[in-house]
Design a protein around this motif. Structure first.
Motif, PDB file in Angstrom:
ATOM      1  N   ILE A  12       0.946  -1.176   0.130  1.00  0.00           N
ATOM      2  CA  ILE A  12      -0.004   0.150  -0.069  1.00  0.00           C
ATOM      3  C   ILE A  12       0.936   1.279   0.060  1.00  0.00           C
ATOM      4  CG2 ILE A  12      -0.086   0.110   2.491  1.00  0.00           C
ATOM      5  CD1 ILE A  12      -3.098   0.763   1.965  1.00  0.00           C
ATOM      6  N   ARG A  29       3.136  -1.031  11.854  1.00  0.00           N
ATOM      7  CA  ARG A  29       1.869   0.013  11.700  1.00  0.00           C
ATOM      8  C   ARG A  29       1.873   1.261  12.515  1.00  0.00           C
ATOM      9  NH1 ARG A  29      -1.240  -3.641  12.868  1.00  0.00           N
ATOM     10  NH2 ARG A  29      -2.640  -2.686  14.500  1.00  0.00           N
ATOM     11  N   HIS A  38       1.251   1.535   6.191  1.00  0.00           N
ATOM     12  CA  HIS A  38      -0.139   1.532   6.287  1.00  0.00           C
ATOM     13  C   HIS A  38      -0.616   0.299   6.222  1.00  0.00           C
ATOM     14  CE1 HIS A  38       0.807   5.914   5.064  1.00  0.00           C
ATOM     15  NE2 HIS A  38       0.509   5.788   6.531  1.00  0.00           N
ATOM     16  N   ASP A  39       0.062  -0.833   6.360  1.00  0.00           N
ATOM     17  CA  ASP A  39      -0.213  -2.331   5.859  1.00  0.00           C
ATOM     18  C   ASP A  39      -0.980  -2.666   7.233  1.00  0.00           C
ATOM     19  OD1 ASP A  39      -0.400  -5.067   5.442  1.00  0.00           O
ATOM     20  OD2 ASP A  39       1.568  -4.859   4.384  1.00  0.00           O
ATOM     21  N   THR A  40      -2.247  -2.826   6.946  1.00  0.00           N
ATOM     22  CA  THR A  40      -2.988  -3.665   8.071  1.00  0.00           C
ATOM     23  C   THR A  40      -2.711  -5.044   8.541  1.00  0.00           C
ATOM     24  OG1 THR A  40      -4.773  -4.570   6.600  1.00  0.00           O
ATOM     25  CG2 THR A  40      -5.066  -2.250   7.493  1.00  0.00           C
ATOM     26  N   ARG A 526      -8.226   9.381   3.148  1.00  0.00           N
ATOM     27  CA  ARG A 526      -7.843   8.025   3.328  1.00  0.00           C
ATOM     28  C   ARG A 526      -6.360   8.143   3.682  1.00  0.00           C
ATOM     29  NH1 ARG A 526      -7.694   3.609  -1.493  1.00  0.00           N
ATOM     30  NH2 ARG A 526      -6.126   5.135  -2.142  1.00  0.00           N
ATOM     31  N   GLN A 527      -5.583   9.159   3.316  1.00  0.00           N
ATOM     32  CA  GLN A 527      -4.324   9.198   3.683  1.00  0.00           C
ATOM     33  C   GLN A 527      -4.041   9.465   5.150  1.00  0.00           C
ATOM     34  OE1 GLN A 527      -1.723  11.254   0.675  1.00  0.00           O
ATOM     35  NE2 GLN A 527      -0.270  12.174   2.512  1.00  0.00           N
ATOM     36  N   ARG A 530      -4.935   6.416   6.908  1.00  0.00           N
ATOM     37  CA  ARG A 530      -3.905   5.326   6.887  1.00  0.00           C
ATOM     38  C   ARG A 530      -2.500   5.639   7.827  1.00  0.00           C
ATOM     39  NH1 ARG A 530      -4.119   3.199   0.514  1.00  0.00           N
ATOM     40  NH2 ARG A 530      -5.926   1.792   1.188  1.00  0.00           N
ATOM     41  N   ASP A 535      -7.847   2.699   7.904  1.00  0.00           N
ATOM     42  CA  ASP A 535      -8.457   2.770   6.359  1.00  0.00           C
ATOM     43  C   ASP A 535      -9.916   3.355   6.498  1.00  0.00           C
ATOM     44  OD1 ASP A 535      -8.152   2.778   3.620  1.00  0.00           O
ATOM     45  OD2 ASP A 535      -7.373   0.889   3.545  1.00  0.00           O
ATOM     46  N   TYR A 537     -13.490   2.411   4.965  1.00  0.00           N
ATOM     47  CA  TYR A 537     -14.150   1.483   4.245  1.00  0.00           C
ATOM     48  C   TYR A 537     -15.734   1.944   3.748  1.00  0.00           C
ATOM     49  CZ  TYR A 537     -10.875  -1.187   6.809  1.00  0.00           C
ATOM     50  OH  TYR A 537      -9.924  -1.676   7.109  1.00  0.00           O
ATOM     51  N   TRP A 552      -9.691   3.460  12.592  1.00  0.00           N
ATOM     52  CA  TRP A 552      -8.245   3.357  13.169  1.00  0.00           C
ATOM     53  C   TRP A 552      -8.277   2.703  14.400  1.00  0.00           C
ATOM     54  CZ3 TRP A 552     -11.130   7.777  13.155  1.00  0.00           C
ATOM     55  CH2 TRP A 552     -10.957   8.527  14.226  1.00  0.00           C
TER      56      TRP A 552
END
Length: 568
Positions: A12, A29, A38-40, A526-527, A530, A535, A537, A552
């Motif tokens: 991402i 994270r 920002h990788d969940t 979104r930025q 993140r 994120d 949805y 978050w």
């Protein structure tokens, strides 16, 4: 000082670059990490890279999904330039300037021997054209059994080199250094150097240099200008032998002092142009090699033929890299052009509003009509807010930022947004409701950033129901203790978002509002979310409305948390 770099080549955060200094750097994270992803699927504190005696070691911090280096799960491992680190779904390319073979520029490690006359070519005992390197496969069937194994080994080396040639994730310097390492190993050379032609001046410039393990690297590597120019002019690979007996090597020159026995220099012919040359040599005396239990390497026509083929593969690697760089540059210029065109359009509309308001102000002042002045000033103020928001969105989306984390109450932030947008909703005859969860815990987040993210989503929702008799927007908050996450939900009963557009709405300059939208609001929101490790949805049904959930992780304590399970 030894410095390292991590480049995200998959995931991402693709394209993000992190410079590491002399301190340990956390990866994960959590926004407190030096390498915040920002990788969940990454843990909050997933791993750590530590400088140890000029080297870098990665250590897994009991992460949920493990830390991988070049596809292998690791607990502690020293990192090498070119290693690929996988954390969650993200892959990061590691490189550093502390590698002793590359810590100084290749040009500083090469000493050119000055050109003289044609007698300088007296040491050349063999030369082979470029076409010889292309016939390695057909020649295998004509060889004696003892030679077949060596030829097959040569083909395997070419295959490995061709793999390196397509590694666009690595820099061209790293690719050439790996090719030199393979070449030195297979031909038994002591040193190797790649010299590339400068695009503007056509002069050859050392680009990469490598040494066999145990070879002295303190002295510059002597290379004959005469030999290099001969290879470039004739486009033929050459083999020189007994270099010390050559009359041009006087006792005062470094090439004699280096004790070169043999050398091979081959052209790097690309698809359309000559890219440069590859030069390798042997300095170790045969007697010393035998005493050390090795085989006294000696260059021959077979190795020269192999070197010509390696030169071809190396040229293709350089050529592909330059095409790739040109393509990236073209894409950047295209993106700049699109950005300028889009922003100019929005700024023009805003300026027209400012001019209209200014005209009313001027007219009211002339007529001493306070109502007209107030009306004109309201228009100017509204457009002033628009251009301020546009500039802030541009700044947010154009660079990576670290949230200014603070202990705060999410309900207070949401209330501020709702109070700010209440007048706008009333103006458009939109029912605007709040449904805030009681006893929402204090948490650690960036109040200004979250405020901006929510404001953009709420503004879009109100705009979506504009003109409807029953337009309604609801803003809710909730805390999910099982996941440890905070949610802000914004729902509307507008026209909804078509399914084919759902995957595009977060792209920069993508807007469903037509001329009214900048296409930055959702991308910015979104930025920001993140950056908080979360994120946005979206659920939307045409003609029934949309639901945006900003989620978050809740961090009650500013101190870094222990590694936990990523949110679902």
């Amino acid at each position: 000082m030894v410095r390292a770099t991590l480049l995200v080549i998959q995931g991402i955060d693709q394209g993000a670059r992190f410079d590491l200094g002399g301190d340990a750097a956390g990866l994960g994270r959590d926004t407190t990490n030096a390498v915040s992803l920002h990788d969940t699927e990454a843990s909050r504190r997933h791993a750590e890279i530590r400088p140890v005696d000029g080297k870098f070691v990665i250590a897994d911090l009991n992460s949920s999904n493990g830390t991988y280096v070049n596809g292998e799960v690791v607990r502690n491992r020293e990192l090498k330039p070119g290693d690929q680190i996988q954390i969650g779904r993200s892959i990061l390319l590691f490189s550093h300037s502390g590698d002793p073979a590359v810590e100084s520029a290749a040009a500083e490690k090469v000493a050119f021997v000055a050109e003289r006359d044609s007698a300088d070519l007296s040491s050349i005992i063999s030369s082979i054209g470029q076409e010889a390197g292309r016939d390695l496969v057909s020649q295998v069937q004509d060889l004696e059994p003892d030679s077949v194994a060596q030829s097959l080994a040569n083909l395997q080396v070419l295959y490995r080199i061709s793999e390196e040639a397509v590694r666009h994730s690595a820099s061209i310097e790293q690719v050439l250094e790996r090719i030199l390492d393979l070449t030195i190993e297979v031909v038994g050379a002591d040193r190797g150097c790649v010299l590339l032609r400068d695009v503007d001046s056509s002069q050859v410039i050392p680009q990469a240099i490598r040494y066999r393990r145990g070879v002295d690297q303190s002295e510059p590597m002597p290379i004959s200008h005469t030999i290099v120019n001969s290879v470039l002019a004739n486009r033929q690979g050459v083999l020189t032998s007994d270099a010390q007996s050559d009359v041009r090597f006087t006792a005062g020159q470094s090439i004699f002092q280096a004790g070169i026995r043999e050398a091979i220099c081959v052209p790097m012919q690309g698809r359309y142009e000559l890219m440069g040359v590859i030069y390798v040599d042997i300095t170790t005396p045969p007697q010393r090699v035998l005493l050390e239990g090795g085989k006294a390497a000696k260059f021959n026509d077979d190795l020269l033929r192999l070197m010509v083929a390696i030169g071809r593969q190396s040229a293709l690697a350089v050529e592909d890299n330059r095409y790739q760089q040109a393509l990236v540059q073209a894409e950047r210029l295209a993106a700049v052009g699109q950005t300028i065109a889009t922003l100019s359009h929005h700024i023009k509309n805003i300026l027209q509003g400012v001019r209209g308001g200014s005209y009313l102000v001027e007219m009211g002042l002339k007529d001493h009509n306070e109502d007209v002045v107030r009306k004109g000033w309201n228009i100017v103020e509204k457009n002033q807010t628009k251009i301020y928001n546009l500039v802030m969105d541009m700044l947010t989306v154009s660079k990576e930022r670290r949230p200014a984390m603070a202990q705060a109450d999410l309900n207070e932030t949401v209330t501020d947004v709702c109070e700010l947008m209440q007048a706008r909703a009333a103006e458009l005859n939109v029912s605007f409701e709040r449904n805030l969860e009681n006893d929402l815990p204090l948490s650690h987040f960036d109040p200004d950033g979250i405020h901006r993210a929510i404001l953009n989503i709420v503004t879009n929702a109100i705009d979506a129901v504009e003109g409807r008799d029953d337009g309604q927007v609801t803003v809710s908050t909730e805390y999910l203790p099982q996941q440890g996450s905070l949610n802000v939900i914004v729902t509307d009963n507008g026209p909804g978002i078509p399914q084919e557009q759902l995957t595009k709405i977060f792209q920069v300059f993508e807007s469903t509002k037509g001329a009214r939208g900048t296409g930055l609001g959702l991308a910015v929101s979104r930025q920001i979310i993140r950056e908080h490790g979360g994120d946005i949805y979206v659920q939307s049904v045409p003609e029934q409305g949309s639901r945006f959930t900003l989620q978050w992780q809740s961090i009650r304590d500013p101190a870094p948390l222990e590694t936990g399970t990523p949110p679902s």
